[in-house]
Write a protein that holds these residues in place. Sequence first.
Motif, PDB file in Angstrom:
ATOM      1  N   GLY A  29       0.796  -1.227   0.000  1.00 14.49           N
ATOM      2  CA  GLY A  29       0.000   0.000   0.000  1.00 14.49           C
ATOM      3  C   GLY A  29       0.823   1.269   0.000  1.00 14.49           C
ATOM      4  N   VAL A  30       2.034   1.226  -0.544  1.00 14.76           N
ATOM      5  CA  VAL A  30       2.867   2.426  -0.612  1.00 14.76           C
ATOM      6  C   VAL A  30       2.324   3.322  -1.726  1.00 14.76           C
ATOM      7  CG1 VAL A  30       5.191   3.338  -0.961  1.00 14.76           C
ATOM      8  CG2 VAL A  30       4.861   1.127   0.201  1.00 14.76           C
ATOM      9  N   GLU A  31       1.855   4.507  -1.343  1.00 16.42           N
ATOM     10  CA  GLU A  31       1.188   5.369  -2.320  1.00 16.42           C
ATOM     11  C   GLU A  31       1.731   6.796  -2.347  1.00 16.42           C
ATOM     12  OE1 GLU A  31      -2.952   5.118  -1.417  1.00 16.42           O
ATOM     13  OE2 GLU A  31      -3.126   3.001  -2.017  1.00 16.42           O
ATOM     14  N   THR A  32       2.619   7.167  -1.415  1.00 11.95           N
ATOM     15  CA  THR A  32       3.163   8.529  -1.404  1.00 11.95           C
ATOM     16  C   THR A  32       4.679   8.476  -1.300  1.00 11.95           C
ATOM     17  OG1 THR A  32       3.076   8.795   1.011  1.00 11.95           O
ATOM     18  CG2 THR A  32       1.067   9.332  -0.221  1.00 11.95           C
ATOM     19  N   GLU A  33       5.300   9.558  -1.738  1.00 12.13           N
ATOM     20  CA  GLU A  33       6.756   9.672  -1.649  1.00 12.13           C
ATOM     21  C   GLU A  33       7.214   9.679  -0.203  1.00 12.13           C
ATOM     22  OE1 GLU A  33       9.017   9.567  -3.893  1.00 12.13           O
ATOM     23  OE2 GLU A  33       7.830   9.666  -5.727  1.00 12.13           O
ATOM     24  N   MET A  50      10.327   7.157   4.156  1.00 10.76           N
ATOM     25  CA  MET A  50      10.363   6.713   5.551  1.00 10.76           C
ATOM     26  C   MET A  50      10.638   5.215   5.633  1.00 10.76           C
ATOM     27  SD  MET A  50       7.237   8.932   7.225  1.00 10.76           S
ATOM     28  CE  MET A  50       7.609   8.420   8.877  1.00 10.76           C
ATOM     29  N   LEU A  51      10.054   4.453   4.745  1.00 13.76           N
ATOM     30  CA  LEU A  51      10.284   3.005   4.748  1.00 13.76           C
ATOM     31  C   LEU A  51      11.727   2.681   4.382  1.00 13.76           C
ATOM     32  CD1 LEU A  51       6.944   1.869   3.066  1.00 13.76           C
ATOM     33  CD2 LEU A  51       7.662   1.318   5.404  1.00 13.76           C
ATOM     34  N   LYS A  52      12.291   3.429   3.444  1.00 14.06           N
ATOM     35  CA  LYS A  52      13.700   3.233   3.113  1.00 14.06           C
ATOM     36  C   LYS A  52      14.578   3.523   4.319  1.00 14.06           C
ATOM     37  CE  LYS A  52      13.627   4.235  -1.874  1.00 14.06           C
ATOM     38  NZ  LYS A  52      14.101   5.159  -2.939  1.00 14.06           N
ATOM     39  N   ALA A  53      14.235   4.589   5.024  1.00 11.49           N
ATOM     40  CA  ALA A  53      15.025   4.962   6.198  1.00 11.49           C
ATOM     41  C   ALA A  53      14.929   3.911   7.291  1.00 11.49           C
ATOM     42  CB  ALA A  53      14.558   6.316   6.723  1.00 11.49           C
ATOM     43  N   MET A  54      13.812   3.190   7.356  1.00  6.79           N
ATOM     44  CA  MET A  54      13.612   2.155   8.374  1.00  6.79           C
ATOM     45  C   MET A  54      14.169   0.804   7.942  1.00  6.79           C
ATOM     46  SD  MET A  54       9.695   2.967   9.518  1.00  6.79           S
ATOM     47  CE  MET A  54       9.185   4.597  10.037  1.00  6.79           C
ATOM     48  N   SER A  55      14.813   0.753   6.763  1.00  5.61           N
ATOM     49  CA  SER A  55      15.410  -0.488   6.241  1.00  5.61           C
ATOM     50  C   SER A  55      14.366  -1.553   5.939  1.00  5.61           C
ATOM     51  CB  SER A  55      16.459  -1.047   7.218  1.00  5.61           C
ATOM     52  OG  SER A  55      17.482  -0.113   7.438  1.00  5.61           O
ATOM     53  N   CYS A  56      13.210  -1.108   5.422  1.00  2.00           N
ATOM     54  CA  CYS A  56      12.190  -2.076   4.986  1.00  2.00           C
ATOM     55  C   CYS A  56      12.745  -2.845   3.788  1.00  2.00           C
ATOM     56  CB  CYS A  56      10.908  -1.335   4.616  1.00  2.00           C
ATOM     57  SG  CYS A  56       9.544  -2.429   4.190  1.00  2.00           S
ATOM     58  N   ASP A  57      12.593  -4.155   3.800  1.00  2.79           N
ATOM     59  CA  ASP A  57      13.236  -4.995   2.786  1.00  2.79           C
ATOM     60  C   ASP A  57      12.590  -4.880   1.412  1.00  2.79           C
ATOM     61  OD1 ASP A  57      15.165  -6.527   4.561  1.00  2.79           O
ATOM     62  OD2 ASP A  57      13.258  -6.914   5.568  1.00  2.79           O
ATOM     63  N   GLU A  58      11.254  -4.912   1.370  1.00  2.00           N
ATOM     64  CA  GLU A  58      10.558  -4.827   0.088  1.00  2.00           C
ATOM     65  C   GLU A  58       9.320  -3.957   0.236  1.00  2.00           C
ATOM     66  OE1 GLU A  58       9.643  -8.659  -1.525  1.00  2.00           O
ATOM     67  OE2 GLU A  58      11.686  -9.428  -1.294  1.00  2.00           O
ATOM     68  N   MET A  59       8.857  -3.398  -0.915  1.00  2.00           N
ATOM     69  CA  MET A  59       7.679  -2.541  -0.910  1.00  2.00           C
ATOM     70  C   MET A  59       6.861  -2.789  -2.166  1.00  2.00           C
ATOM     71  SD  MET A  59       9.414   0.992   0.444  1.00  2.00           S
ATOM     72  CE  MET A  59      10.989   0.679  -0.346  1.00  2.00           C
ATOM     73  N   GLN A  60       5.555  -2.563  -2.023  1.00  2.00           N
ATOM     74  CA  GLN A  60       4.680  -2.617  -3.183  1.00  2.00           C
ATOM     75  C   GLN A  60       3.550  -1.625  -2.979  1.00  2.00           C
ATOM     76  OE1 GLN A  60       3.224  -6.897  -2.153  1.00  2.00           O
ATOM     77  NE2 GLN A  60       1.630  -6.066  -3.463  1.00  2.00           N
TER      78      GLN A  60
END
Length: 692
Positions: free
Chosen positions: A646-650, A655-665
Amino acid sequence: MQSSYNSWLVAISFVVATLASYTALDLTGRIFVLASPRLRLVWRMGGAAALGIGIWSMHFVAMLAFSLPVPLGYDFADTTYSLALAIGVSYLALRLTTQERLTPARLAAGGTLMGFGIAGMHYSGMAALHMSPGIRYQPAWFAASLAIAIGASTAALWMARALSNDDAQHVRRKRFGAALVMAIAITGMHYAAMAAAEFPLGSVCGSANGVNAAWLATSVILFTFAILIVTLLLSRFDARTSFLVGAVSKLNGQIVRLATLDTLTGLPNRATLTERIDGAILAARRQRSLFAILFMDLDGFKTINDSLGHSAGDQVLSAFAQRLLICVRAGDTVARLGGDEFVVLSENLASRNEAAALAEGVLDRMRHDTWADSQPLQVMPSIGIALFPEDGETVDTLLKHADAAMYEAKRAGRSTYRFFEPSMNEAATRTLKIQNALRDALAERHFTLHFQPKFHGTGDSLAGAEALIRLHHPELGTLAPLEFIPIAERSGQIVQIGYWVLREACRQIRGWVAQGLPPIKVAINLSPRQLLQTDLVPTMLAIVKAEGVQCDQIMFEITETVAMHDAPRTIEMLREFQASGFEIAIDDFGTGYSSLAYLQRFRVKQLKIDRFFTNGLDAHGPEGSAIVSAIIALAHSLEMDVVAEGVETETQLHMLKAMSCDEMQGFLLGKPLTADDFGDLLRGRAMTADAC
């Protein structure tokens, strides 16, 4: 004078006494069960005649066995009088023993009267000899004969009542034994009375020229045996007829019960409910009153039935039926339509608020009460309410509208109630159309797969895809999974649909590889209904092997709520998947109630953060960030990858990159694509990688 006895006639007198006693016992059992007063009177009178002749015959045959040195004969009038006395005593005996209650006082009084009657019969028979000079009686033996007569009569009354039940075990053997005892007592009374008689020397019988003794003995014996045997046969025939009538009546009752009641719960069935609603409609029209139909369906019952078996499901249905009877009003009708569908007909309501209060009361008691049946499986109903006359004026219309309202209650979150509204008809009609569309969708190839790309935490390199099913119908158009998957889940069609999704995903993977594109991992969702299939893993493995795809290219996603529903069983299934080479992800993490202990034992490859928490990164600021950060840290500590959906905004992406999230969609990174478009995406990424 010296007397003597004919031993053959003495023996015959005992046989007659036994047969008469058995007849008395059998007649008592027959008369006692007759319900009609008229029939009881007829059987008493006929039985008294047969029994009286039997008792009189015993005494008279015994007297005929008696002989003196002088010729003997019997006066016809006195002999007839003694017979009448025997019949009267027998009627008294049958009347006493077939009363509703035989109290000790009544037993004693009856035994005394009968004893005097039998003694009177004997001594009047002796008087028929017309001896001159008259017979003298010894007081001691005379008193003994009276005592034996009263004792025998009392015992006979008690035994007749005690053995009056034809259905008792071994009743015929017991009656025969009692008849032997009674015969000994009756013959004992007679011979005690004969011992009391003294015939002076020179006595002459004044009736010697009366009835011939030999002819009389033969006639009496034959006539008595005939009367008693015919009476017994009639009694047995009538008993058999009554048994057959009772059996037919019982069978008719069972047929009526099967036709009107549900065999499992004992509640009225659909046919009976229809009749009662018809009656309620007529009454409501006359009285201009209101009544309600509450249509109920048990939430989660299919899961119980499929996982624990039909016997457990039947126990749940029976327990719910009994509980529902307690929850409603005394005059309400509770019926079972079939399966886990129940209906309550509530008449004479003042307003719709009373129907709402009834539904709320059912839900509240089902949710909180402790039940005496100790049923551990708590089930809750979703309730739809239709009112007469505003929601329909026929049985079919009212039931259909209540059913539509029930489905609206399920869509509203289950375990609640909804009143029918006209707009619900549209939803119900569409649901029916979707059910019909699903039935032919596989054969007609109305399903397609779309693939939503998943990216690594950097946000630019492709990590895989999630397979998403779509239904394209000629009339209904394109349907999203949220619209048809719940319907397929309820109907069980989701199992075959799930197998098609895996087979189609493998076919697409194989096609991309054939085009020279890099291998890609595809995630496929598993439904709760699929997880109940005992052969799920072997079937999935067979499909993958048949399509020529490696197991490590498939990842199965299970929602957190489903995984925790039966955590021990989930662990077993996850182990089976992992042993076959498949990877597992926990989807919608954070929406259920995971135990950290179980989460550690699951040992899954990925945790997928629910989109609610992803949206919270924008909506809830620091609090939202803290929750997502904690989930990522937890997953990493358990050596699991984290996927944010549910990643829909920059802002969310950074923020997810900064938290070291492994994958996103999500739509920001890539929307679901057709198989061809996803192939183009793979090709473009491959060309970019080669250029670099």
